[in-house]
Scaffold this motif. Sequence first.
Motif, PDB file in Angstrom:
ATOM      1  N   THR A   1    -102.952 -15.876  17.520  1.00 51.61           N
ATOM      2  CA  THR A   1    -102.018 -16.112  15.993  1.00 51.61           C
ATOM      3  C   THR A   1    -101.433 -14.953  15.866  1.00 51.61           C
ATOM      4  OG1 THR A   1    -104.037 -17.441  15.017  1.00 51.61           O
ATOM      5  CG2 THR A   1    -102.265 -16.219  13.524  1.00 51.61           C
ATOM      6  N   ILE A   2     -99.822 -15.151  15.786  1.00 52.59           N
ATOM      7  CA  ILE A   2     -99.789 -13.720  15.738  1.00 52.59           C
ATOM      8  C   ILE A   2     -98.848 -14.118  14.131  1.00 52.59           C
ATOM      9  CG2 ILE A   2     -96.750 -13.204  16.588  1.00 52.59           C
ATOM     10  CD1 ILE A   2     -98.652 -13.441  18.968  1.00 52.59           C
ATOM     11  N   LEU A   3     -98.765 -12.823  13.796  1.00 54.26           N
ATOM     12  CA  LEU A   3     -97.796 -12.847  11.849  1.00 54.26           C
ATOM     13  C   LEU A   3     -97.465 -12.039  11.731  1.00 54.26           C
ATOM     14  CD1 LEU A   3    -101.515 -12.568  12.110  1.00 54.26           C
ATOM     15  CD2 LEU A   3    -100.439 -12.535   9.291  1.00 54.26           C
ATOM     16  N   ILE A   4     -95.757 -12.663  12.122  1.00 56.50           N
ATOM     17  CA  ILE A   4     -94.569 -11.505  12.019  1.00 56.50           C
ATOM     18  C   ILE A   4     -93.982 -11.208  11.148  1.00 56.50           C
ATOM     19  CG2 ILE A   4     -92.100 -12.761  12.581  1.00 56.50           C
ATOM     20  CD1 ILE A   4     -93.279 -15.161  14.726  1.00 56.50           C
TER      21      ILE A   4
ATOM     22  N   LEU B   1     -87.550 -20.184  15.168  1.00 57.08           N
ATOM     23  CA  LEU B   1     -88.098 -19.457  14.207  1.00 57.08           C
ATOM     24  C   LEU B   1     -86.956 -18.737  13.580  1.00 57.08           C
ATOM     25  CD1 LEU B   1     -90.650 -17.759  13.903  1.00 57.08           C
ATOM     26  CD2 LEU B   1     -89.420 -15.853  16.250  1.00 57.08           C
ATOM     27  N   ASP B   2     -86.000 -18.054  13.722  1.00 61.04           N
ATOM     28  CA  ASP B   2     -84.894 -17.522  12.707  1.00 61.04           C
ATOM     29  C   ASP B   2     -84.663 -18.362  11.207  1.00 61.04           C
ATOM     30  OD1 ASP B   2     -83.609 -19.779  14.019  1.00 61.04           O
ATOM     31  OD2 ASP B   2     -81.982 -18.341  15.237  1.00 61.04           O
ATOM     32  N   SER B   3     -84.890 -18.963  11.434  1.00 61.99           N
ATOM     33  CA  SER B   3     -84.566 -19.850  10.292  1.00 61.99           C
ATOM     34  C   SER B   3     -85.824 -20.002   8.976  1.00 61.99           C
ATOM     35  CB  SER B   3     -84.235 -22.305  10.462  1.00 61.99           C
ATOM     36  OG  SER B   3     -86.325 -21.980  10.365  1.00 61.99           O
ATOM     37  N   CYS B   4     -86.983 -18.824   9.755  1.00 61.18           N
ATOM     38  CA  CYS B   4     -87.718 -18.237   8.776  1.00 61.18           C
ATOM     39  C   CYS B   4     -87.920 -17.054   8.583  1.00 61.18           C
ATOM     40  CB  CYS B   4     -88.954 -18.830   9.872  1.00 61.18           C
ATOM     41  SG  CYS B   4     -89.255 -19.925   9.454  1.00 61.18           S
ATOM     42  N   LEU B   5     -86.258 -15.979   9.001  1.00 59.11           N
ATOM     43  CA  LEU B   5     -86.222 -15.088   8.964  1.00 59.11           C
ATOM     44  C   LEU B   5     -86.174 -14.848   6.724  1.00 59.11           C
ATOM     45  CD1 LEU B   5     -83.659 -13.894  10.822  1.00 59.11           C
ATOM     46  CD2 LEU B   5     -86.325 -12.839  10.595  1.00 59.11           C
ATOM     47  N   GLY B   6     -87.173 -13.634   6.126  1.00 62.07           N
ATOM     48  CA  GLY B   6     -87.143 -13.812   4.979  1.00 62.07           C
ATOM     49  C   GLY B   6     -88.155 -14.098   4.548  1.00 62.07           C
ATOM     50  N   GLU B   7     -89.490 -14.883   5.060  1.00 58.59           N
ATOM     51  CA  GLU B   7     -90.768 -14.730   5.702  1.00 58.59           C
ATOM     52  C   GLU B   7     -91.193 -14.567   6.284  1.00 58.59           C
ATOM     53  OE1 GLU B   7     -90.684 -19.502   3.403  1.00 58.59           O
ATOM     54  OE2 GLU B   7     -89.105 -18.951   5.526  1.00 58.59           O
ATOM     55  N   VAL B   8     -93.053 -14.318   5.666  1.00 61.45           N
ATOM     56  CA  VAL B   8     -93.586 -13.680   6.382  1.00 61.45           C
ATOM     57  C   VAL B   8     -94.009 -15.016   7.313  1.00 61.45           C
ATOM     58  CG1 VAL B   8     -96.166 -12.478   7.364  1.00 61.45           C
ATOM     59  CG2 VAL B   8     -94.423 -12.051   5.092  1.00 61.45           C
ATOM     60  N   VAL B   9     -94.474 -14.832   8.952  1.00 58.51           N
ATOM     61  CA  VAL B   9     -94.466 -16.084   9.637  1.00 58.51           C
ATOM     62  C   VAL B   9     -95.737 -15.979   9.803  1.00 58.51           C
ATOM     63  CG1 VAL B   9     -93.933 -17.563  11.516  1.00 58.51           C
ATOM     64  CG2 VAL B   9     -92.013 -17.062   9.866  1.00 58.51           C
ATOM     65  N   VAL B  10     -96.847 -17.270  10.017  1.00 57.12           N
ATOM     66  CA  VAL B  10     -98.126 -17.253  10.780  1.00 57.12           C
ATOM     67  C   VAL B  10     -98.024 -17.902  11.654  1.00 57.12           C
ATOM     68  CG1 VAL B  10    -100.454 -17.282  10.061  1.00 57.12           C
ATOM     69  CG2 VAL B  10     -99.059 -16.033   8.379  1.00 57.12           C
ATOM     70  N   LEU B  11     -98.420 -17.620  12.606  1.00 59.95           N
ATOM     71  CA  LEU B  11     -97.237 -18.336  14.278  1.00 59.95           C
ATOM     72  C   LEU B  11     -98.829 -18.579  15.055  1.00 59.95           C
ATOM     73  CD1 LEU B  11     -95.286 -19.733  15.389  1.00 59.95           C
ATOM     74  CD2 LEU B  11     -95.112 -17.863  16.763  1.00 59.95           C
ATOM     75  N   SER B  12     -99.502 -19.678  14.672  1.00 55.90           N
ATOM     76  CA  SER B  12    -101.084 -20.157  15.556  1.00 55.90           C
ATOM     77  C   SER B  12    -100.923 -21.073  16.912  1.00 55.90           C
ATOM     78  CB  SER B  12    -101.711 -21.097  14.288  1.00 55.90           C
ATOM     79  OG  SER B  12    -102.554 -21.535  14.995  1.00 55.90           O
ATOM     80  N   PHE B  13    -101.047 -20.293  17.670  1.00 59.72           N
ATOM     81  CA  PHE B  13    -101.064 -21.541  19.090  1.00 59.72           C
ATOM     82  C   PHE B  13    -102.480 -22.211  18.878  1.00 59.72           C
ATOM     83  CE2 PHE B  13     -97.987 -18.234  19.216  1.00 59.72           C
ATOM     84  CZ  PHE B  13     -96.997 -19.320  19.879  1.00 59.72           C
ATOM     85  N   TRP B  14    -102.670 -23.183  18.979  1.00 62.02           N
ATOM     86  CA  TRP B  14    -103.728 -24.235  19.224  1.00 62.02           C
ATOM     87  C   TRP B  14    -103.638 -25.908  20.534  1.00 62.02           C
ATOM     88  CZ3 TRP B  14    -104.430 -29.263  17.314  1.00 62.02           C
ATOM     89  CH2 TRP B  14    -103.374 -29.828  16.741  1.00 62.02           C
TER      90      TRP B  14
ATOM     91  N   ALA C   1     -89.458  -7.356  18.357  1.00 62.77           N
ATOM     92  CA  ALA C   1     -88.652  -8.803  17.904  1.00 62.77           C
ATOM     93  C   ALA C   1     -89.590  -9.684  18.734  1.00 62.77           C
ATOM     94  CB  ALA C   1     -87.320  -8.297  18.091  1.00 62.77           C
ATOM     95  N   ALA C   2     -89.926 -10.915  17.620  1.00 63.03           N
ATOM     96  CA  ALA C   2     -90.884 -12.252  18.525  1.00 63.03           C
ATOM     97  C   ALA C   2     -89.646 -12.628  18.867  1.00 63.03           C
ATOM     98  CB  ALA C   2     -91.053 -12.638  16.726  1.00 63.03           C
TER      99      ALA C   2
END
Length: 161
Positions: free
Chosen positions: A129-132, A46-59, A30-31
Amino acid sequence: MRVSTRIWPWFFGVLVACGAPSAPATIGSAAPAFTLTTNTGETLALDSCLGEVVVLSFWTTTCAPCLREVPVFNALVEQDGIRVLAVALDADGSGRVATTATRTGMRYPVLYGGQELFARYGGSVTPHTILIDAAGIVRRIVRGAIEGPELQAFVDEIRGA
């Protein structure tokens, strides 16, 4: 020094209650949850994005490969069911981050994060980058820069396309 057997259970309870460090996210886990402030002053969980694929980029603003990824992520913003989130790790505040986001044309939320969250996602170098998936499960971890076709293939795989 010897720890009393009467103190140890109390100490362990304090560690658990305070949130002892957890293992970094791995593929299939689990992310880790978070709620961060965006560059527009809003909060985003982050939990507001449930139902979507999340591309999480640290930069960071000083990471040239991170900045070269902006057009790649911008292209994903146009797709339904995809949410791109960029977590800025700059310690010097929001001024430089906001300027860089505007200058590079980021069309997705920029969040102000920190090293603790970066570590929870197994970060050691940027870009990271994390793909969730839509259920909140980590499906890919990319350490280093990613190109558009490779990222699109990962997203398509996660979406089941």
